[in-house]
Design a protein around this motif. Structure first.
Motif, mmCIF file in Angstrom:
data_model
loop_
_atom_site.group_PDB
_atom_site.id
_atom_site.type_symbol
_atom_site.label_atom_id
_atom_site.label_comp_id
_atom_site.label_asym_id
_atom_site.label_seq_id
_atom_site.Cartn_x
_atom_site.Cartn_y
_atom_site.Cartn_z
ATOM 1 N N PRO A 79 0.797 -1.234 0.000
ATOM 2 C CA PRO A 79 0.000 0.000 0.000
ATOM 3 C C PRO A 79 0.829 1.283 0.000
ATOM 4 C CG PRO A 79 -0.874 -1.570 1.592
ATOM 5 C CD PRO A 79 0.433 -2.122 1.126
ATOM 6 N N ALA A 80 2.110 1.204 0.396
ATOM 7 C CA ALA A 80 2.954 2.401 0.367
ATOM 8 C C ALA A 80 3.114 2.936 -1.049
ATOM 9 C CB ALA A 80 4.327 2.084 0.966
ATOM 10 N N TRP A 81 2.835 2.094 -2.045
ATOM 11 C CA TRP A 81 2.966 2.501 -3.441
ATOM 12 C C TRP A 81 1.695 3.124 -4.006
ATOM 13 C CZ3 TRP A 81 6.623 2.604 -7.324
ATOM 14 C CH2 TRP A 81 7.900 2.177 -6.968
ATOM 15 N N ILE A 82 0.594 2.978 -3.324
ATOM 16 C CA ILE A 82 -0.689 3.365 -3.928
ATOM 17 C C ILE A 82 -0.700 4.814 -4.376
ATOM 18 C CG2 ILE A 82 -3.151 3.708 -3.490
ATOM 19 C CD1 ILE A 82 -3.131 1.133 -1.866
ATOM 20 N N PRO A 127 9.768 -7.468 -5.069
ATOM 21 C CA PRO A 127 10.831 -6.461 -4.990
ATOM 22 C C PRO A 127 12.235 -6.989 -5.221
ATOM 23 C CG PRO A 127 9.296 -6.253 -3.145
ATOM 24 C CD PRO A 127 8.967 -7.544 -3.826
ATOM 25 N N ALA A 128 12.457 -8.291 -5.012
ATOM 26 C CA ALA A 128 13.824 -8.816 -5.090
ATOM 27 C C ALA A 128 14.039 -9.803 -6.223
ATOM 28 C CB ALA A 128 14.195 -9.488 -3.772
ATOM 29 N N GLY A 129 13.037 -10.016 -7.079
ATOM 30 C CA GLY A 129 13.180 -11.035 -8.110
ATOM 31 C C GLY A 129 12.748 -10.557 -9.471
ATOM 32 N N LYS A 148 14.366 -2.296 -12.305
ATOM 33 C CA LYS A 148 12.935 -2.005 -12.306
ATOM 34 C C LYS A 148 12.372 -1.805 -10.906
ATOM 35 C CE LYS A 148 8.844 -3.458 -14.909
ATOM 36 N NZ LYS A 148 8.173 -4.555 -15.642
ATOM 37 N N GLY A 149 13.245 -1.771 -9.912
ATOM 38 C CA GLY A 149 12.769 -1.665 -8.536
ATOM 39 C C GLY A 149 11.950 -0.421 -8.269
ATOM 40 N N SER A 150 12.303 0.690 -8.922
ATOM 41 C CA SER A 150 11.564 1.938 -8.736
ATOM 42 C C SER A 150 10.479 2.119 -9.782
ATOM 43 C CB SER A 150 12.523 3.126 -8.820
ATOM 44 O OG SER A 150 13.016 3.274 -10.146
ATOM 45 N N PHE A 151 10.374 1.156 -10.723
ATOM 46 C CA PHE A 151 9.441 1.241 -11.848
ATOM 47 C C PHE A 151 9.599 2.569 -12.592
ATOM 48 C CE2 PHE A 151 7.488 -1.904 -9.062
ATOM 49 C CZ PHE A 151 7.204 -2.922 -9.956
ATOM 50 N N LEU A 152 10.831 3.094 -12.578
ATOM 51 C CA LEU A 152 11.157 4.341 -13.281
ATOM 52 C C LEU A 152 10.201 5.465 -12.904
ATOM 53 C CD1 LEU A 152 11.915 2.836 -16.822
ATOM 54 C CD2 LEU A 152 13.523 3.307 -14.976
ATOM 55 N N LEU A 153 9.776 5.477 -11.654
ATOM 56 C CA LEU A 153 8.800 6.465 -11.211
ATOM 57 C C LEU A 153 9.305 7.889 -11.399
ATOM 58 C CD1 LEU A 153 6.045 6.874 -9.839
ATOM 59 C CD2 LEU A 153 7.223 6.820 -7.635
ATOM 60 N N ASP A 154 10.562 8.130 -11.063
ATOM 61 C CA ASP A 154 11.116 9.480 -11.218
ATOM 62 C C ASP A 154 11.134 9.919 -12.671
ATOM 63 O OD1 ASP A 154 11.474 9.663 -8.524
ATOM 64 O OD2 ASP A 154 13.617 9.172 -8.554
ATOM 65 N N VAL A 155 11.395 8.971 -13.567
ATOM 66 C CA VAL A 155 11.424 9.281 -14.999
ATOM 67 C C VAL A 155 10.046 9.740 -15.465
ATOM 68 C CG1 VAL A 155 11.709 8.321 -17.320
ATOM 69 C CG2 VAL A 155 13.305 7.701 -15.484
#
Length: 357
Positions: free
Chosen positions: A49-52, A321-323, A343-350
């Protein structure tokens, strides 16, 4: 007079086209959703849920001169876009970027952020309460969803069922598919390939309620939560008959090498909607959008058009998150650590940068 460009759809391809033409044209983006939804990270948000809230990015910073209209296109013609509100937008150029649709949680439900976020929280609660989960469809969506569930709730039984004989349709190197199967087994995910359900569960998808189903070979599967991870469609019912003539049997639109809709010099299609011969990925949508923006700019200013070159098969598939596994022809194979790192951040900043957020 300023050239008018109407971009129908504010997803991955649409925002890149719009931003790329904002300095030279009067750009209007038509999008029913309140905010941009970073679908690539949606399954992670269901498990964590921290990602929502992170996956929702406002459109406020996308354009300096243009505008984003929160509305739905109901009829698109080569020079006019009609909206559900009754408004009509004149266009010198039209860019079709409406993407694809699919069952939740493949796509969000609800056009406003609060509704979509609440739906994801409800999904997380259902996953938390379930004692076992069945996912029907072992494509990229089903595989990533299984990985997220298994990583977030270690020990919770997760079963994937698909009638296909091989993971990922056999499109990638054997080493990748072997590593994928190994990691799924390590996570405790059971994968049944070459298996078809006699009937869908009687329990509604997403509802926590015990059920059993039987596979075509007679095996009885029990779970208390299930989701369909297949059945994506390419909506194009808003097209006028003139534009719909380019629709192919699978629903996608035929385009030229310059990504113009076949038969129309000033209408372009990007992303899932067009029939370029490649996997439909965010990377492809992004590149196509850059080519379309460059070509419309060339048509406005004068200059040569750019031909789009489809990508060779490649992918980055996370398993929690780790695989995960990945492959790019120019780089080779990616194992769990490299995939998770990339892909851990799913390129969110981009993507926040692309939207000026």
């Amino acid at each position: 007079m300023t050239t008018k460009v109407v971009v129908v759809g504010g997803g991955y391809g649409g925002v890149v086209v719009a931003r790329g033409l904002d300095d030279i044209a009067d750009v209007t983006v038509v999008e029913p959703k309140e905010v941009f939804v970073h679908h690539v990270a949606q399954l992670r948000a269901a498990a964590d849920p921290a990602w929502i809230e992170k996956i929702f990015i406002p459109y406020d910073g996308l354009l300096t001169r243009g505008r984003v209209v929160r509305d739905t296109a109901v009829l698109v013609e080569p020079e006019v876009v009609e909206l559900s509100s009754g408004a009509r937008l004149d266009a010198d150029y039209v860019v079709l970027a409406t993407g694809s649709a699919g069952p939740f949680p493949t796509r969000t439900e609800g056009a406003d952020q609060a509704t979509s976020a609440e739906r994801l929280r409800d999904l997380h609660d259902a996953l938390d309460r379930a004692t076992s989960v069945l996912l029907v469809g072992a494509g990229a969506i089903g595989l990533e969803f299984a990985g997220e569930i298994a990583a977030a709730w270690p020990g919770k039984p997760v079963t994937l069922v698909d009638p296909v004989p091989e993971l990922l349709g056999g499109r990638f190197p054997d080493e990748l598919r072997s590593d994928l199967a190994r990691q799924l087994n390590q996570l405790g995910v059971r994968v049944l390939l070459g298996a078809k359900l006699d009937a869908q569960p009687e329990t509604p998808a997403g509802a926590v309620r015990p059920f059993t189903v039987t596979t075509s070979d007679g095996e009885v599967l029990s779970a208390d939560l299930w989701f369909p991870c297949y059945g994506g469609t390419v909506p194009s019912g808003y097209l006028s008959s003139e534009l719909a003539a380019a629709r192919q049997p699978g629903g996608r639109l035929a385009v030229t090498e310059h990504l113009r809709v076949t038969g129309h010099d000033r209408v372009f299609a990007v992303g899932d909607l067009n029939d370029t011969p490649e996997l439909k990925t965010g990377r492809a949508a992004d590149k196509q959008a850059e080519v379309v923006a460059a070509n419309i700019r060339a048509l406005i200013e004068g200059g040569p058009l750019t031909a789009y070159e489809p990508f060779a098969d490649g992918m980055m598939l996370t398993l929690g998150p780790a695989g995960g596994v990945g492959y790019a022809p120019e780089l080779g194979l990616f194992g769990a650590e490299a995939t998770a790192q990339f892909k851990g951040s799913f390129l969110l900043d981009v993507f926040r940068q692309k939207l000026g957020a």
